[in-house]
Design a protein around this motif. Structure first.
Motif, PDB file in Angstrom:
ATOM      1  N   ASN A  96       1.669   1.260   4.681  1.00  9.36           N
ATOM      2  CA  ASN A  96       2.688   2.315   4.692  1.00  9.36           C
ATOM      3  C   ASN A  96       3.892   1.875   3.866  1.00  9.36           C
ATOM      4  N   THR A  97       4.402   2.788   3.049  1.00  8.18           N
ATOM      5  CA  THR A  97       5.553   2.469   2.216  1.00  8.18           C
ATOM      6  C   THR A  97       6.666   3.478   2.460  1.00  8.18           C
ATOM      7  N   PHE A  98       7.906   3.057   2.226  1.00 10.81           N
ATOM      8  CA  PHE A  98       9.063   3.880   2.541  1.00 10.81           C
ATOM      9  C   PHE A  98      10.023   3.908   1.364  1.00 10.81           C
ATOM     10  N   THR A 133       9.405  -7.094   7.508  1.00  6.73           N
ATOM     11  CA  THR A 133       9.472  -7.962   6.326  1.00  6.73           C
ATOM     12  C   THR A 133       8.113  -8.429   5.817  1.00  6.73           C
ATOM     13  N   GLU A 134       7.067  -8.246   6.609  1.00  8.71           N
ATOM     14  CA  GLU A 134       5.738  -8.686   6.166  1.00  8.71           C
ATOM     15  C   GLU A 134       5.168  -7.818   5.052  1.00  8.71           C
ATOM     16  N   VAL A 135       5.753  -6.635   4.865  1.00 10.88           N
ATOM     17  CA  VAL A 135       5.275  -5.685   3.855  1.00 10.88           C
ATOM     18  C   VAL A 135       6.474  -5.213   3.038  1.00 10.88           C
ATOM     19  N   PRO A 136       6.356  -5.118   1.701  1.00  9.01           N
ATOM     20  CA  PRO A 136       7.484  -4.618   0.897  1.00  9.01           C
ATOM     21  C   PRO A 136       7.810  -3.157   1.229  1.00  9.01           C
ATOM     22  N   TYR A 137       9.082  -2.816   1.179  1.00 12.80           N
ATOM     23  CA  TYR A 137       9.554  -1.443   1.379  1.00 12.80           C
ATOM     24  C   TYR A 137       9.029  -0.853   2.700  1.00 12.80           C
TER      25      TYR A 137
END
Length: 277
Positions: A96-98, A133-137
């Protein structure tokens, strides 16, 4: 016949009365002061007035660029005056991205925007969140859910934390997990928080869903004040959470919009307006 006064006319009448008093016109001697009063009243008529309830909202998206936002440019752009998120078979999401507003943490607020989502889309408006923080954005926290099939739109889903806090059509009271449970996921069952206590039915879930237009623009409105979180879609209250879980709730945090992993999808947002309280 009763005379009806609009808010604008009432404002001008009050302004005129204030001017007459301030200019000391009880003696009617100074023609120049009458002229000054007439001039200022004319200004009031010509420029109108601003409703404070409306004026308190500020636009946080300029309709032309993504200045002030943090995002992955592989998925987010601006098209036709809207924030445009899109995935494809050739450009899928791995997580998932934001798109994250860079204006900092917000506590009590109202947030309004219009959205359009494709039939296969899965998205949401994130608020009072912190970074995953484990995944960008990536964000974790409260989310006003949005999906193209209108199964979940309007519910309160806590991303990467307590999961569902209120389904569409529910007013809920959220309580903490027992002290013996330190891993939040152990207090989640069928993708819903076990501390979800139904207070009141706000309406039939399916009937509320019928108020949401598929394949068209809809409006979403979030009101967060203290521990009370309300989600409106097209002017109708879809869910209300009273979060009494002092262990896990957030009273302020970051805001953003989501694109969810899954089949190719498109999501658009415009008229993004924020009012801090």
């Amino acid at each position: 016949m009763k005379t009806k006064f609009s808010p604008k006319k009432s404002f001008v009448i009050l302004l005129g009365a204030a001017l007459l008093v301030s200019l000391g016109l009880s003696s009617f001697r100074t023609v120049n002061r009458w002229g000054e009063a007439a001039f200022l009243l004319g200004k009031a008529f010509s420029f109108g007035y601003s409703d404070p309830k409306v004026a308190d909202f500020e636009s946080i998206f300029d309709g032309k660029s993504l200045e002030g936002w943090e995002y992955d440019p592989a998925f987010w752009t601006v098209k036709d005056g809207a924030i445009h998120g899109e995935t494809s078979a050739d450009n899928p999401l791995k997580a998932n991205t934001f798109i994250i507003w860079k204006g900092g943490e917000v506590g009590d607020f109202e947030l309004k925007m219009d959205y359009w989502i494709s039939e296969t889309g899965n998205s949401g408006v994130q608020y009072r969140s912190d970074r995953f923080t484990e995944v960008p954005y990536a964000l974790r926290g409260y989310q006003a859910d949005i999906d193209g099939g209108n199964r979940y739109t309007g519910q309160n889903y806590e991303e990467r934390k307590r999961t569902t806090l209120a389904y569409r059509g529910q007013k809920t009271r959220i309580t903490s997990q027992p002290d013996s449970i330190t891993n939040l996921r152990e207090f989640v069952e069928r993708n819903a928080w076990k501390g979800l206590n139904l207070v009141e039915d706000l309406g039939d879930r399916a009937e509320l869903g019928n108020l949401i237009k598929k394949g068209d623009w809809n409006s979403i409105h979030i009101v967060a004040q203290g521990n009370v979180l309300k989600h409106y879609v097209n002017g109708t209250l879809m869910s209300e959470v009273h979060d009494e879980d002092s262990k896990n709730r957030m009273l302020k945090g970051l805001m953003g919009m989501q694109m969810h992993v899954g089949p190719p999808m498109k999501i658009m947002f415009k008229n993004v307006q924020l009012k801090k309280m």
